[in-house]
Design an enzyme around this catalytic site. Structure first.
Site, mmCIF file in Angstrom:
data_model
loop_
_atom_site.group_PDB
_atom_site.id
_atom_site.type_symbol
_atom_site.label_atom_id
_atom_site.label_comp_id
_atom_site.label_asym_id
_atom_site.label_seq_id
_atom_site.Cartn_x
_atom_site.Cartn_y
_atom_site.Cartn_z
ATOM 1 N N SER A 120 0.883 0.345 3.258
ATOM 2 C CA SER A 120 -0.418 0.146 3.894
ATOM 3 C C SER A 120 -0.523 -1.245 4.501
ATOM 4 O O SER A 120 -1.345 -1.466 5.396
ATOM 5 C CB SER A 120 -1.525 0.293 2.858
ATOM 6 O OG SER A 120 -1.429 1.507 2.179
ATOM 7 N N HIS A 141 2.861 5.289 8.639
ATOM 8 C CA HIS A 141 1.712 5.184 7.733
ATOM 9 C C HIS A 141 0.861 6.454 7.823
ATOM 10 O O HIS A 141 0.018 6.592 8.713
ATOM 11 C CB HIS A 141 0.910 3.922 8.100
ATOM 12 C CG HIS A 141 -0.231 3.657 7.182
ATOM 13 N ND1 HIS A 141 -1.409 3.104 7.602
ATOM 14 C CD2 HIS A 141 -0.381 3.870 5.847
ATOM 15 C CE1 HIS A 141 -2.229 2.993 6.580
ATOM 16 N NE2 HIS A 141 -1.631 3.451 5.506
ATOM 17 N N GLU A 153 -0.059 6.208 11.709
ATOM 18 C CA GLU A 153 0.195 4.937 12.402
ATOM 19 C C GLU A 153 1.694 4.667 12.358
ATOM 20 O O GLU A 153 2.300 4.740 11.277
ATOM 21 C CB GLU A 153 -0.492 3.786 11.653
ATOM 22 C CG GLU A 153 -1.907 3.525 12.054
ATOM 23 C CD GLU A 153 -2.507 2.351 11.294
ATOM 24 O OE1 GLU A 153 -3.077 1.469 11.926
ATOM 25 O OE2 GLU A 153 -2.418 2.329 10.054
ATOM 26 N N ASN A 191 -6.066 -0.191 8.047
ATOM 27 C CA ASN A 191 -6.368 -0.981 6.849
ATOM 28 C C ASN A 191 -6.952 -2.347 7.150
ATOM 29 O O ASN A 191 -7.132 -3.164 6.243
ATOM 30 C CB ASN A 191 -5.135 -1.078 5.949
ATOM 31 C CG ASN A 191 -4.980 0.187 5.150
ATOM 32 O OD1 ASN A 191 -5.976 0.788 4.742
ATOM 33 N ND2 ASN A 191 -3.765 0.634 4.962
HETATM 34 N N1 LIG Z 1 -3.275 6.283 -1.640
HETATM 35 C C1 LIG Z 1 -3.574 6.276 -0.360
HETATM 36 O O1 LIG Z 1 -4.621 6.783 0.077
HETATM 37 C C2 LIG Z 1 -2.595 5.663 0.629
HETATM 38 C C3 LIG Z 1 -2.822 5.883 1.991
HETATM 39 C C4 LIG Z 1 -1.869 5.403 2.910
HETATM 40 C C5 LIG Z 1 -0.771 4.673 2.448
HETATM 41 N N2 LIG Z 1 -0.617 4.448 1.107
HETATM 42 C C6 LIG Z 1 0.591 3.721 0.682
HETATM 43 O O2 LIG Z 1 1.540 4.675 0.234
HETATM 44 C C7 LIG Z 1 2.355 4.097 -0.798
HETATM 45 C C8 LIG Z 1 2.275 4.951 -2.036
HETATM 46 O O3 LIG Z 1 0.942 4.974 -2.475
HETATM 47 P P1 LIG Z 1 0.410 6.098 -3.493
HETATM 48 O O4 LIG Z 1 -1.070 6.019 -3.460
HETATM 49 O O5 LIG Z 1 1.103 7.377 -3.239
HETATM 50 O O6 LIG Z 1 0.953 5.483 -4.887
HETATM 51 P P2 LIG Z 1 1.021 6.202 -6.323
HETATM 52 O O7 LIG Z 1 0.752 5.135 -7.318
HETATM 53 O O8 LIG Z 1 0.177 7.439 -6.361
HETATM 54 O O9 LIG Z 1 2.550 6.696 -6.406
HETATM 55 C C9 LIG Z 1 3.654 5.816 -6.371
HETATM 56 C C10 LIG Z 1 4.858 6.576 -6.914
HETATM 57 O O10 LIG Z 1 6.032 5.777 -6.706
HETATM 58 C C11 LIG Z 1 6.863 5.964 -7.838
HETATM 59 N N3 LIG Z 1 7.840 4.875 -7.950
HETATM 60 C C12 LIG Z 1 7.631 3.586 -8.300
HETATM 61 N N4 LIG Z 1 8.799 2.901 -8.283
HETATM 62 C C13 LIG Z 1 9.770 3.780 -7.908
HETATM 63 C C14 LIG Z 1 11.173 3.690 -7.718
HETATM 64 N N5 LIG Z 1 11.810 2.534 -7.913
HETATM 65 N N6 LIG Z 1 11.849 4.796 -7.334
HETATM 66 C C15 LIG Z 1 11.212 5.959 -7.145
HETATM 67 N N7 LIG Z 1 9.862 6.119 -7.299
HETATM 68 C C16 LIG Z 1 9.163 5.032 -7.690
HETATM 69 C C17 LIG Z 1 5.900 6.006 -9.005
HETATM 70 O O11 LIG Z 1 6.488 6.558 -10.184
HETATM 71 C C18 LIG Z 1 4.773 6.880 -8.425
HETATM 72 O O12 LIG Z 1 5.002 8.254 -8.654
HETATM 73 C C19 LIG Z 1 1.859 2.667 -0.990
HETATM 74 O O13 LIG Z 1 2.625 1.819 -0.207
HETATM 75 C C20 LIG Z 1 0.420 2.753 -0.469
HETATM 76 O O14 LIG Z 1 -0.054 1.504 -0.023
HETATM 77 C C21 LIG Z 1 -1.485 4.940 0.191
#
Ligand SMILES: NC(=O)c1ccc[n+]([C@@H]2O[C@H](COP(=O)([O-])OP(=O)(O)OC[C@H]3O[C@@H](n4cnc5c(N)ncnc54)[C@H](O)[C@@H]3O)[C@@H](O)[C@H]2O)c1
Length: 285
Positions: A120, A141, A153, A191
């Site tokens: 993000s 994104h 994005e 963001n």
């Molecule tokens: N949540 C949202 O609405 C949203 C929207 C757009 C972008 N994002 C971005 O997407 C990304 C993920 O966010 P999320 O909300 O899905 O997070 P989340 O916390 O729901 O999930 C993250 C996952 O990554 C896994 N993980 C961590 N380290 C790891 C590794 N070394 N190898 C493999 N898996 C690993 C964790 O076990 C977990 O299942 C972030 O960069 C976030 O900023 C999130």
């Protein structure tokens, strides 16, 4: 370059959605996470989401089964990524964790593979610098919930090549998504805008201006939005919003991006929203 196999790293809120749309679009999709439990939970959530499409008549049961059959979960990064043409990293918003993953992917993947991040806020250039192929590193994104949101994005970093950009655009369009190309600037476009609104809503909560339910209701009805700010905070994840605000604040120094205390406290105690069943609302019932 023809993309046949994709790999998604991380099966959280976003990873699940990205895995689903890739499998639905016909790609062999491997998914990597740190434990079998997380992978099984992720697969369960994907099946639940696909079932809703079947119930609504937007997908047949056969298409759902085929999509699920294309998903290969693994805890072994090498196994998941070694044959991938396109990798999308979707792990926690921590630059040290992401950089380490990009370094590993660079070693594991064939030289033609494009490495994308769903970050993000973290600069794509920083992730590219962890590899020997910064020209093949890009930001994709996706928006939450991925199967429903059409916009993606695309972040072109300084070193990202035109070829990588064009292949990535074609790939994302093949998932049925639309794109906007954005510079590698903290928070990109979405963001820079949305977290300010959510931070302000949390400030109103601290001021006890109205109930959470009423604030959500008035925003939904007044702006014709499908959900109010607190519903959205719980859906995105309060930890994610705090990380996003802090990342933009640290990079720019703009006070308006400082997360309000209640969001930081909720992150600290793990009340991060739907994913932990507790946020501004209670999802245990
Ligand atoms: N949540 C949202 O609405 C949203 C929207 C757009 C972008 N994002 C971005 O997407 C990304 C993920 O966010 P999320 O909300 O899905 O997070 P989340 O916390 O729901 O999930 C993250 C996952 O990554 C896994 N993980 C961590 N380290 C790891 C590794 N070394 N190898 C493999 N898996 C690993 C964790 O076990 C977990 O299942 C972030 O960069 C976030 O900023 C999130």
């Amino acid at each position: 370059m023809e993309i046949k196999r994709v790999c998604i790293v991380g099966t959280g809120v976003m990873g699940n959605g990205i895995v689903q749309v890739c499998a639905q679009a016909g790609y062999d999709t491997s998914v990597v996470d740190v434990s079998d439990d997380l992978l099984q939970r992720g697969l369960g959530n994907i099946k639940k989401s696909l079932s809703k499409f079947v119930e609504k008549g937007k997908l047949t049961q056969e298409q759902m089964n085929e999509s699920v059959g294309r998903i290969k979960p693994t805890t072994n990064m090498k196994e998941g990524a070694k044959e991938a043409d396109f990798v999308i990293e979707a792990v926690f918003e921590r630059d040290d964790v992401k950089r380490d993953i990009f370094r590993q992917l660079d070693e594991i993947c064939p030289s033609h593979t494009i490495l994308a991040s769903n970050t993000s806020t973290i600069p794509i250039s920083l992730l590219g610098s962890a590899t020997k192929r910064p020209e093949k590193v890009i930001g994709t994104h996706f928006m939450n919930p991925v199967p429903l949101m059409r916009g993606v994005e695309i972040i072109k970093a300084l070193a990202t090549s035109e070829e990588t950009l064009n292949i990535s655009l074609d790939f994302i369009h093949s998932l049925g998504k639309e794109t906007a190309v954005v510079k590698d600037s903290p928070g990109f476009v979405t963001n820079r805008i949305m977290p300010l609104f959510l931070n302000e809503a949390a400030k109103l909560y601290e001021e006890n201006l109205a109930t959470v339910e009423d604030m959500d209701k008035i925003v939904r009805l007044s702006f014709n939005w499908p959900m109010g700010p607190f519903q959205l905070l719980d859906l995105i994840g309060i930890d994610t919003i705090v990380d996003v605000l802090e990342a933009v604040y640290i990079e720019t120094g703009w006070e308006r991006y400082k997360p309000v205390p209640v969001l930081k406290r909720m992150k600290e105690v793990g009340w991060t929203g739907r994913k932990t069943s507790k946020g501004f609302y209670d999802y245990t019932r």
